[in-house]
Structure formats: structure tokens, C-alpha cells
Design a protein around this motif. Structure first.
Motif, PDB file in Angstrom:
ATOM      1  N   UNK A 111       0.701  -1.139   0.061  1.00 44.23           N
ATOM      2  CA  UNK A 111       0.119  -0.117  -0.149  1.00 44.23           C
ATOM      3  C   UNK A 111       0.769   1.206   0.074  1.00 44.23           C
ATOM      4  N   UNK A 112       2.266   1.180  -0.017  1.00 44.85           N
ATOM      5  CA  UNK A 112       2.868   2.337   0.052  1.00 44.85           C
ATOM      6  C   UNK A 112       2.797   2.907  -1.293  1.00 44.85           C
ATOM      7  N   UNK A 113       2.501   2.298  -2.295  1.00 46.15           N
ATOM      8  CA  UNK A 113       2.521   2.913  -3.534  1.00 46.15           C
ATOM      9  C   UNK A 113       1.417   4.016  -3.738  1.00 46.15           C
ATOM     10  N   UNK A 114       0.709   4.210  -2.828  1.00 43.22           N
ATOM     11  CA  UNK A 114      -0.275   5.325  -2.809  1.00 43.22           C
ATOM     12  C   UNK A 114       0.432   6.614  -2.451  1.00 43.22           C
ATOM     13  N   UNK A 115       1.536   6.333  -1.695  1.00 41.83           N
ATOM     14  CA  UNK A 115       2.335   7.755  -1.467  1.00 41.83           C
ATOM     15  C   UNK A 115       1.646   8.576  -0.139  1.00 41.83           C
ATOM     16  N   UNK A 116       0.707   7.798   0.817  1.00 42.57           N
ATOM     17  CA  UNK A 116       0.217   8.585   1.698  1.00 42.57           C
ATOM     18  C   UNK A 116       0.429   7.699   3.007  1.00 42.57           C
ATOM     19  N   UNK A 117       0.498   8.271   3.937  1.00 41.69           N
ATOM     20  CA  UNK A 117       0.526   7.749   5.426  1.00 41.69           C
ATOM     21  C   UNK A 117       1.640   6.767   5.497  1.00 41.69           C
ATOM     22  N   UNK A 118       3.040   7.176   4.917  1.00 32.34           N
ATOM     23  CA  UNK A 118       3.742   6.405   4.501  1.00 32.34           C
ATOM     24  C   UNK A 118       4.717   5.794   5.958  1.00 32.34           C
ATOM     25  N   UNK A 119       4.783   6.725   6.872  1.00 30.99           N
ATOM     26  CA  UNK A 119       5.510   6.166   8.131  1.00 30.99           C
ATOM     27  C   UNK A 119       4.732   5.364   9.020  1.00 30.99           C
ATOM     28  N   UNK A 120       3.128   5.655   8.874  1.00 31.73           N
ATOM     29  CA  UNK A 120       2.348   4.692   9.303  1.00 31.73           C
ATOM     30  C   UNK A 120       2.126   3.277   8.875  1.00 31.73           C
ATOM     31  N   UNK A 121       2.277   3.115   7.509  1.00 32.21           N
ATOM     32  CA  UNK A 121       2.164   2.000   6.931  1.00 32.21           C
ATOM     33  C   UNK A 121       3.653   0.994   7.004  1.00 32.21           C
ATOM     34  N   UNK A 122       5.054   2.000   7.156  1.00 33.24           N
ATOM     35  CA  UNK A 122       5.920   0.971   7.326  1.00 33.24           C
ATOM     36  C   UNK A 122       6.152   0.473   8.834  1.00 33.24           C
ATOM     37  N   UNK A 123       5.367   1.368   9.636  1.00 32.85           N
ATOM     38  CA  UNK A 123       5.365   0.940  11.135  1.00 32.85           C
ATOM     39  C   UNK A 123       4.427  -0.254  11.400  1.00 32.85           C
ATOM     40  N   UNK A 124       3.086  -0.145  10.992  1.00 31.03           N
ATOM     41  CA  UNK A 124       2.219  -1.342  10.771  1.00 31.03           C
ATOM     42  C   UNK A 124       2.996  -2.572  10.322  1.00 31.03           C
ATOM     43  N   UNK A 143      11.757  -9.271   6.995  1.00 32.31           N
ATOM     44  CA  UNK A 143      12.248  -7.987   7.233  1.00 32.31           C
ATOM     45  C   UNK A 143      12.886  -7.328   5.988  1.00 32.31           C
ATOM     46  N   UNK A 144      13.733  -8.277   5.319  1.00 32.56           N
ATOM     47  CA  UNK A 144      14.335  -7.743   3.978  1.00 32.56           C
ATOM     48  C   UNK A 144      13.113  -7.361   3.101  1.00 32.56           C
ATOM     49  N   UNK A 145      11.998  -8.026   2.794  1.00 32.18           N
ATOM     50  CA  UNK A 145      10.903  -7.601   2.145  1.00 32.18           C
ATOM     51  C   UNK A 145      10.188  -6.214   2.529  1.00 32.18           C
ATOM     52  N   UNK A 146      10.216  -5.854   3.600  1.00 37.17           N
ATOM     53  CA  UNK A 146       9.960  -4.558   4.059  1.00 37.17           C
ATOM     54  C   UNK A 146      10.980  -3.564   3.543  1.00 37.17           C
ATOM     55  N   UNK A 147      12.073  -3.838   3.582  1.00 35.79           N
ATOM     56  CA  UNK A 147      13.190  -2.939   3.248  1.00 35.79           C
ATOM     57  C   UNK A 147      13.179  -2.624   1.692  1.00 35.79           C
ATOM     58  N   UNK A 148      12.916  -3.993   0.974  1.00 35.55           N
ATOM     59  CA  UNK A 148      12.857  -3.756  -0.256  1.00 35.55           C
ATOM     60  C   UNK A 148      11.568  -2.794  -0.708  1.00 35.55           C
ATOM     61  N   UNK A 149      10.435  -2.828  -0.315  1.00 33.48           N
ATOM     62  CA  UNK A 149       9.326  -2.225  -0.362  1.00 33.48           C
ATOM     63  C   UNK A 149       9.648  -0.340   0.092  1.00 33.48           C
ATOM     64  N   UNK A 150      10.407  -0.381   0.948  1.00 31.06           N
ATOM     65  CA  UNK A 150      10.722   0.860   1.423  1.00 31.06           C
ATOM     66  C   UNK A 150      11.623   1.483   0.339  1.00 31.06           C
ATOM     67  N   UNK A 151      12.631   0.742  -0.170  1.00 28.97           N
ATOM     68  CA  UNK A 151      13.514   1.159  -1.257  1.00 28.97           C
ATOM     69  C   UNK A 151      12.711   1.556  -2.428  1.00 28.97           C
ATOM     70  N   UNK A 152      11.655   0.721  -2.582  1.00 36.04           N
ATOM     71  CA  UNK A 152      10.968   0.965  -3.950  1.00 36.04           C
ATOM     72  C   UNK A 152      10.115   2.215  -4.018  1.00 36.04           C
ATOM     73  N   UNK A 153       9.326   2.155  -2.833  1.00 32.95           N
ATOM     74  CA  UNK A 153       8.355   3.227  -2.934  1.00 32.95           C
ATOM     75  C   UNK A 153       8.637   4.400  -1.837  1.00 32.95           C
ATOM     76  N   UNK A 154       9.532   4.386  -0.958  1.00 35.90           N
ATOM     77  CA  UNK A 154       9.655   5.456  -0.020  1.00 35.90           C
ATOM     78  C   UNK A 154      11.152   5.743   0.378  1.00 35.90           C
TER      79      UNK A 154
END
Length: 308
Positions: A111-124, A143-154
Motif C-alpha cells: 500500500x506504500x505505492x499510494x504515497x500516503x501515510x508512509x510512516x504509519x504503513x511502514x510501522x504497521x 524484514x528484507x521484504x519490508x526494506x525492499x518495499x521501502x527502497x521501492x516506494x519510499x
């Protein structure tokens, strides 16, 4: 016939899949092995059945919400028909709960792709992952998938790379506190380390060796089709597919390096594979007879599992 049934996302398709899965689940949990029935056991099993069905609908929600697929149920039907062939997975309890929270974590990252509430989504996502780790320690790999998503979208803000550690730390502290207060013991950190037991464990029995080989053959075929799938996908779809592929790669690592047999952990491979199968089936270059052959193999896998 099956291709036509699952080529749309009408309620009848979901109803058939839900009923089929519920029948298979009840057979495996109440009839195939002797058990002492009790009210608590029945309600507990029905709760696990509900979680399984939520996995199916969560899969469908993810692919539709993130526009990975068109309007069809190829992915959901592939998942149901493949997972039924592994009765040990259907009899799991803590593991399927763990996997459910893992997929909720993946959903928040997507859901990071919507570029809204990024910090909340990463924490969740990291907090949900920590809950999953409490049930299955080896899920820390995701956890590597989370970091890959952060790198990709945020990746535009370096603070976004710190948030997953904070969310995971809160979950770990709560986990340790539970053990200290209620179990009066410390967690065993060795449970978090890889336990590679050899490739031969995937083929320790004829039944699951054959089924594993069958799934790996499907995976190999789908991987060969990835260039076509990527070429036909839009930019945002390619990013989402890349995250799903990263999830599959980590899933393969979890499957290989944990200490459980593939008969119990086949869902690691089947869930992301079902998404890729759905992408392959929706290609215009994929002939109808190829889809029918796939479904015939899926059903044959169930029959083979039931016989052996």
C-alpha cells in the motif's frame, strides 16, 4: 470448463472455492485422523478454517487492490487447488496464523505505492511482522521484504529505513515480556537461526517428493514466462510484481533454511506462485488449452495426494 469458471470474479467462483476448501479442511481435520472431539476442538478448528479462507480472500484483495491482475480468480483458484494437495498444511494451526500476519504485513508494504501515510504503513508492516515472528521465529527474514518495499516506494526519506527496526523492536520487547511474565523463561535465540537440513528433506517421501517436484516444475515454467509478463505490465504493475518476486525469494529461503518439512510449509511456495500463475493466465498469448492443462494437473495433484 474450469478456465471459464475462474476467468471472472463473480461470487459463484468464490463460493465454489470456499466450499471446496472447507470440505477438504474438514476431511483432513475431522475424518482422516482419529481425534477426540470436543466443543473447544471443533471451534478451534473452525477458527483455523476461517483464517485459511481469509488467506484466500486476502490474496484476491491484494491482487485486485494493487491492480496486479484483471477481473478473474485464477490466482485464488490456483492457491486453493494446490494447497489442498498438502494435508499437513491444512492441519496446521499456529503456522497459518503466523502466515496470516505475515501477509497482512506484506499488504501494508504494497500500500506504500499510494504515497500516503508512509510512516504509519511502514510501522504497521513491521509490527505485524513482529507478531508473525512470535509464532514462527524464522519470519524475521521477511524484514528484507519490508526494506525492499521501502527502497521501492519510499526511499526519499532516510528516516523511513529506521521505522521498521522501531516497529520490530516493540514487537520483540512484548514477546520477551510475555515469556518472562507468563513462562518465567527467556526466549531461545537459536530458534531464529537457519537450520538447513539438506535438499533431500524435500523429497523424503515419494508423495511429497513428487508434489514438490511438480510445484517446482510449475515455478520453473512461470519464471521462463516472466519476461513476457513484465513486458505486458505497466510500470506500477512491474514494481508490485518485483515486490511479490522478492517475497517469493525470501519464502524460498524460509522453506529451505527452516527445520520443518515441505509437507508442512508448502504454503511458502504456493501463495506467491499462485499470484504469478494468475499473471501468466491473463496474458493473451496464454492459450486456453494451456490453462486447462494446468487445472488438470492441479486436480491430479489432489487425487494423487488422496491416494498416497
Amino acid at each position: 470448463m474450469l478456465t471459464r469458471l475462474f476467468s471472472h470474479s463473480k461470487p459463484i467462483a468464490y463460493a465454489i472455492l470456499s466450499i471446496l476448501f472447507a470440505i477438504a479442511f474438514c476431511i483432513e481435520n475431522f475424518f482422516s485422523t482419529p481425534i477426540d472431539l470436543s466443543t473447544a476442538l471443533v471451534f478451534g478448528k473452525l477458527g483455523i478454517l476461517l483464517v485459511f479462507l481469509l488467506l484466500v480472500f486476502l490474496l484476491n484483495f491484494i491482487v485486485k487492490r494493487n491492480k496486479i491482475h484483471q477481473q478473474h480468480t485464477y490466482a485464488a483458484s490456483s492457491f486453493v487447488l494446490l494447497i489442498i494437495a498438502f494435508p499437513e498444511v491444512l492441519r496446521s494451526s499456529e503456522f497459518v496464523i503466523s502466515y496470516f500476519f505475515l501477509l497482512l504485513s506484506l499488504r501494508r508494504i504494497l500500500s506504500l505505492k499510494t504515497n500516503t501515510n508512509i510512516k504509519q504503513k511502514i510501522f504497521d508492516a513491521s509490527l505485524l511482522l513482529s507478531i508473525s515472528i512470535a509464532f514462527d521465529p524464522f519470519h524475521w527474514l521477511f524484514l528484507l521484504v519490508i526494506y525492499f518495499g521501502v527502497t521501492l516506494y519510499a526511499s526519499q526519506n532516510y528516516r523511513h529505513f529506521i521505522i521498521p527496526i522501531a516497529g520490530l523492536a516493540i514487537g520483540v520487547i512484548l514477546h520477551i515480556s510475555y515469556f518472562l511474565i507468563f513462562e518465567n523463561t527467556w526466549i531461545n535465540f537459536r530458534d531464529y537461526l537457519p537450520k538447513f537440513t539438506g535438499i533431500d528433506t524435500f523429497f523424503e517421501t515419494f508423495k511429497y517428493g513428487s508434489l514438490t517436484g511438480f510445484i517446482l516444475a510449475i515455478l520453473t515454467w512461470i519464471i521462463l514466462q516472466l519476461p513476457i509478463i513484465y513486458n505486458r505490465a505497466k510500470l506500477h504493475e512491474r514494481e508490485t510484481l518485483s515486490l511479490i518476486l522478492a517475497f517469493m525469494l525470501i519464502s524460498l529461503s524460509a522453506l529451505i533454511f527452516n527445520h520443518k518439512p515441505v509437507s508442512e510449509d508448502a504454503i511458502y511456495l504456493i501463495w506467491p506462485l499462485a499470484i504469478l500463475i494468475g499473471n501468466y493466465f491473463q496474458l493473451k498469448s496464454t492459450k486456453k488449452w494451456i490453462k486447462e492443462v494446468f487445472y488438470i494437473f492441479f486436480v491430479s495433484g489432489i487425487v494423487f495426494s488422496a491416494i498416497y
